[in-house]
Design a protein around this motif. Structure first.
Motif, PDB file in Angstrom:
ATOM      1  N   PHE A   1      38.811  32.693  42.942  1.00  7.22           N
ATOM      2  CA  PHE A   1      37.829  33.779  42.875  1.00  7.22           C
ATOM      3  C   PHE A   1      38.522  35.131  42.681  1.00  7.22           C
ATOM      4  CE2 PHE A   1      36.417  37.222  45.675  1.00  7.22           C
ATOM      5  CZ  PHE A   1      35.287  37.652  44.989  1.00  7.22           C
ATOM      6  N   TYR A   2      39.589  35.376  43.432  1.00  8.32           N
ATOM      7  CA  TYR A   2      40.313  36.653  43.349  1.00  8.32           C
ATOM      8  C   TYR A   2      40.901  36.855  41.949  1.00  8.32           C
ATOM      9  CZ  TYR A   2      43.812  40.239  44.372  1.00  8.32           C
ATOM     10  OH  TYR A   2      44.564  41.397  44.354  1.00  8.32           O
ATOM     11  N   THR A   3      41.439  35.791  41.378  1.00  5.07           N
ATOM     12  CA  THR A   3      42.007  35.877  40.033  1.00  5.07           C
ATOM     13  C   THR A   3      40.914  36.164  39.007  1.00  5.07           C
ATOM     14  OG1 THR A   3      43.722  34.291  40.690  1.00  5.07           O
ATOM     15  CG2 THR A   3      43.425  34.671  38.328  1.00  5.07           C
ATOM     16  N   VAL A   4      39.740  35.534  39.178  1.00  7.46           N
ATOM     17  CA  VAL A   4      38.626  35.775  38.272  1.00  7.46           C
ATOM     18  C   VAL A   4      38.172  37.228  38.363  1.00  7.46           C
ATOM     19  CG1 VAL A   4      36.204  35.219  37.809  1.00  7.46           C
ATOM     20  CG2 VAL A   4      37.837  33.379  38.283  1.00  7.46           C
ATOM     21  N   ALA A   5      38.058  37.744  39.608  1.00  9.12           N
ATOM     22  CA  ALA A   5      37.602  39.120  39.798  1.00  9.12           C
ATOM     23  C   ALA A   5      38.560  40.112  39.145  1.00  9.12           C
ATOM     24  CB  ALA A   5      37.455  39.410  41.287  1.00  9.12           C
ATOM     25  N   GLU A   6      39.871  39.836  39.231  1.00 10.80           N
ATOM     26  CA  GLU A   6      40.851  40.732  38.618  1.00 10.80           C
ATOM     27  C   GLU A   6      40.851  40.605  37.095  1.00 10.80           C
ATOM     28  OE1 GLU A   6      44.799  40.475  40.458  1.00 10.80           O
ATOM     29  OE2 GLU A   6      44.199  42.429  41.279  1.00 10.80           O
ATOM     30  N   ALA A   7      40.660  39.377  36.596  1.00 11.58           N
ATOM     31  CA  ALA A   7      40.707  39.154  35.148  1.00 11.58           C
ATOM     32  C   ALA A   7      39.419  39.573  34.455  1.00 11.58           C
ATOM     33  CB  ALA A   7      41.005  37.681  34.861  1.00 11.58           C
ATOM     34  N   GLY A   8      38.294  39.462  35.175  1.00 17.01           N
ATOM     35  CA  GLY A   8      37.010  39.855  34.594  1.00 17.01           C
ATOM     36  C   GLY A   8      36.313  38.760  33.825  1.00 17.01           C
ATOM     37  N   SER A   9      36.920  37.586  33.739  1.00 21.67           N
ATOM     38  CA  SER A   9      36.258  36.474  33.051  1.00 21.67           C
ATOM     39  C   SER A   9      36.871  35.159  33.499  1.00 21.67           C
ATOM     40  CB  SER A   9      36.384  36.608  31.530  1.00 21.67           C
ATOM     41  OG  SER A   9      37.660  36.193  31.082  1.00 21.67           O
ATOM     42  N   PHE A  10      36.080  34.090  33.363  1.00 22.07           N
ATOM     43  CA  PHE A  10      36.570  32.758  33.722  1.00 22.07           C
ATOM     44  C   PHE A  10      37.690  32.312  32.771  1.00 22.07           C
ATOM     45  CE2 PHE A  10      32.079  32.229  35.381  1.00 22.07           C
ATOM     46  CZ  PHE A  10      32.436  32.348  36.709  1.00 22.07           C
ATOM     47  N   THR A  11      37.549  32.671  31.516  1.00 23.38           N
ATOM     48  CA  THR A  11      38.525  32.218  30.511  1.00 23.38           C
ATOM     49  C   THR A  11      39.900  32.821  30.766  1.00 23.38           C
ATOM     50  OG1 THR A  11      36.781  31.977  28.852  1.00 23.38           O
ATOM     51  CG2 THR A  11      39.054  32.114  28.057  1.00 23.38           C
TER      52      THR A  11
ATOM     53  N   PRO B   1      25.750  34.812  46.208  1.00 26.83           N
ATOM     54  CA  PRO B   1      26.329  34.988  44.872  1.00 26.83           C
ATOM     55  C   PRO B   1      27.494  35.971  44.935  1.00 26.83           C
ATOM     56  CG  PRO B   1      24.326  36.286  45.076  1.00 26.83           C
ATOM     57  CD  PRO B   1      24.445  35.505  46.358  1.00 26.83           C
ATOM     58  N   LEU B   2      28.544  35.691  44.165  1.00 25.53           N
ATOM     59  CA  LEU B   2      29.732  36.548  44.174  1.00 25.53           C
ATOM     60  C   LEU B   2      29.854  37.368  42.890  1.00 25.53           C
ATOM     61  CD1 LEU B   2      32.266  33.956  45.662  1.00 25.53           C
ATOM     62  CD2 LEU B   2      31.067  35.797  46.880  1.00 25.53           C
ATOM     63  N   PHE B   3      29.206  36.904  41.818  1.00 24.20           N
ATOM     64  CA  PHE B   3      29.271  37.610  40.539  1.00 24.20           C
ATOM     65  C   PHE B   3      27.871  37.732  39.925  1.00 24.20           C
ATOM     66  CE2 PHE B   3      33.553  35.665  40.705  1.00 24.20           C
ATOM     67  CZ  PHE B   3      34.342  36.782  40.498  1.00 24.20           C
ATOM     68  N   HIS B   4      27.660  38.873  39.251  1.00 31.98           N
ATOM     69  CA  HIS B   4      26.553  38.967  38.297  1.00 31.98           C
ATOM     70  C   HIS B   4      27.128  38.529  36.957  1.00 31.98           C
ATOM     71  CE1 HIS B   4      23.964  41.030  41.097  1.00 31.98           C
ATOM     72  NE2 HIS B   4      24.864  41.989  41.300  1.00 31.98           N
ATOM     73  N   ARG B   5      26.542  37.508  36.366  1.00 29.42           N
ATOM     74  CA  ARG B   5      27.055  36.980  35.109  1.00 29.42           C
ATOM     75  C   ARG B   5      26.306  37.635  33.935  1.00 29.42           C
ATOM     76  NH1 ARG B   5      27.718  33.597  39.252  1.00 29.42           N
ATOM     77  NH2 ARG B   5      29.343  31.981  39.204  1.00 29.42           N
ATOM     78  N   HIS B   6      27.026  38.371  33.112  1.00 26.51           N
ATOM     79  CA  HIS B   6      26.476  39.049  31.952  1.00 26.51           C
ATOM     80  C   HIS B   6      27.221  38.597  30.703  1.00 26.51           C
ATOM     81  CE1 HIS B   6      24.042  41.862  34.316  1.00 26.51           C
ATOM     82  NE2 HIS B   6      25.098  41.974  35.145  1.00 26.51           N
ATOM     83  N   ALA B   7      26.603  38.845  29.567  1.00 24.72           N
ATOM     84  CA  ALA B   7      27.242  38.480  28.309  1.00 24.72           C
ATOM     85  C   ALA B   7      28.545  39.249  28.119  1.00 24.72           C
ATOM     86  CB  ALA B   7      26.300  38.740  27.146  1.00 24.72           C
ATOM     87  N   ARG B   8      28.605  40.472  28.684  1.00 25.29           N
ATOM     88  CA  ARG B   8      29.804  41.299  28.524  1.00 25.29           C
ATOM     89  C   ARG B   8      30.893  40.938  29.534  1.00 25.29           C
ATOM     90  NH1 ARG B   8      27.352  47.142  29.001  1.00 25.29           N
ATOM     91  NH2 ARG B   8      26.226  45.996  30.629  1.00 25.29           N
ATOM     92  N   GLY B   9      30.581  40.077  30.484  1.00 26.71           N
ATOM     93  CA  GLY B   9      31.577  39.693  31.471  1.00 26.71           C
ATOM     94  C   GLY B   9      30.983  39.520  32.849  1.00 26.71           C
ATOM     95  N   LEU B  10      31.840  39.584  33.860  1.00 30.81           N
ATOM     96  CA  LEU B  10      31.442  39.345  35.251  1.00 30.81           C
ATOM     97  C   LEU B  10      31.528  40.641  36.036  1.00 30.81           C
ATOM     98  CD1 LEU B  10      33.471  36.044  35.837  1.00 30.81           C
ATOM     99  CD2 LEU B  10      31.028  36.239  35.315  1.00 30.81           C
ATOM    100  N   ILE B  11      30.521  40.877  36.887  1.00 29.68           N
ATOM    101  CA  ILE B  11      30.498  42.035  37.770  1.00 29.68           C
ATOM    102  C   ILE B  11      30.323  41.526  39.199  1.00 29.68           C
ATOM    103  CG2 ILE B  11      29.328  44.179  38.374  1.00 29.68           C
ATOM    104  CD1 ILE B  11      28.387  44.371  35.489  1.00 29.68           C
TER     105      ILE B  11
END
Length: 296
Positions: free
Chosen positions: A9-19, A46-56
């Motif tokens: 989760f921490y890595t995703v939050a720093e990277a801004g995307s799952f990919t 929920p930990l992220f708002h999932r948007h087309a532009r990325g994760l918030i």
């Protein structure tokens, strides 16, 4: 809470995307997404708002992100301190050996070791009893026999040779024995008290050249090797002494030089679990270097 999921989760939050997080972690995008979803179900938030532009991050996600960041920083700091402790030896080092070897061979060399490694604090425990290293009664030991315990690491240091000595004053008064039979008419000094069997070389004069059932009478028994040397220096009689104890200028003369004498190998010993401790490693290397350069 599963730390592996929090780390992802921490890595995703720093990277801004799952990919991008998957690329950093060496995981597929779907695997990263599944781990985050599992964490959200576990936390029931929920930990992220999932948007087309990325994760918030959501409000709950922000809370977890700050906690994970603090934990990651602490772990990084601890990792750095551990690495530093491996590179720079420090801390307490308890060393044990016999009274004689510790007093006359080891102690004079410890000042140089402390100069080299000022952050190491040495506690020297001198006793003719073998302390239990597996019970951490000491960290390392110098022993005058090869250990039999399989869980102890051992390095041979040097051979301790025993010789027969008398003072010049004694030899002037009583003459010099030329053969073992001559010892029968001399004053015999010996190391006494309860001693381990491997130190029986100290009693060599009692039975050398005689039936072991008919030992020579001794004239002085002392349970301290330094006191035995001092008595020999002062002309009390003839004694067997280890070579590390006898220095030039003491007025002692080696006699019966053609007779084969007993000897003991010395070993540096420490538990397996101490082999990667920096202060043990540098002490091992220091002693080995000193042993290689020491001659009796």
């Amino acid at each position: 809470m599963d730390w592996d999921k929090v780390r992802i989760f921490y890595t995703v939050a720093e990277a801004g995307s799952f990919t991008r997080a998957g690329d950093d972690l060496g995981l597929s995008q779907s695997a990263v997404s599944r781990q985050v979803s599992a964490l959200e179900r576990e936390l029931k938030a929920p930990l992220f708002h999932r948007h087309a532009r990325g994760l918030i991050l959501t409000e709950q996600g922000e809370l977890l992100f700050r906690a994970a960041r603090d934990m990651t920083m602490r772990l990084d700091s601890t990792r750095a301190r551990l690495a530093e402790s491996r590179e720079r030896p420090s801390g307490n080092l308890r060393v044990t050996t016999t009274l004689g070897l510790g007093s006359h061979w080891l102690t004079p060399r410890l000042g140089e070791f402390l100069d080299l490694y000022p952050d190491v604090r040495v506690e020297l425990i001198l006793t003719d009893e073998e302390l239990d290293l597996s019970m951490r009664e000491a960290d390392v030991a110098i022993r005058l026999r090869q250990p039999v315990q399989g869980d102890l690491i051992q390095r041979r240091l040097f051979t301790v040779h025993f010789h027969v000595y008398a003072s010049t004053e004694y030899l002037k008064r009583f003459g010099q024995p030329d053969k073992l039979a001559d010892l029968d008419s001399h004053r015999i000094l010996t190391f006494g008290g309860p001693i381990p069997h491997y130190l029986l070389a100290a009693h060599w004069l009692a039975t050398a050249g005689r039936d072991v059932k008919d030992p020579r009478a001794h004239h002085l028994v002392v349970n301290n090797i330094t006191a035995l040397k001092k008595a020999t220096e002062k002309g009390a009689g003839i004694a067997v002494l280890p070579d590390y104890l006898v220095e030039p200028g003491l007025g002692l003369v080696q006699i019966l030089t053609d007779v084969e004498m007993p000897s003991l190998d010395s070993y540096l010993v420490f538990p397996e679990e101490m082999k990667n401790v920096a202060r043990v490693q540098v002490f091992r290397d220091f002693l080995i270097s000193k042993a290689q350069r020491w001659t009796y």
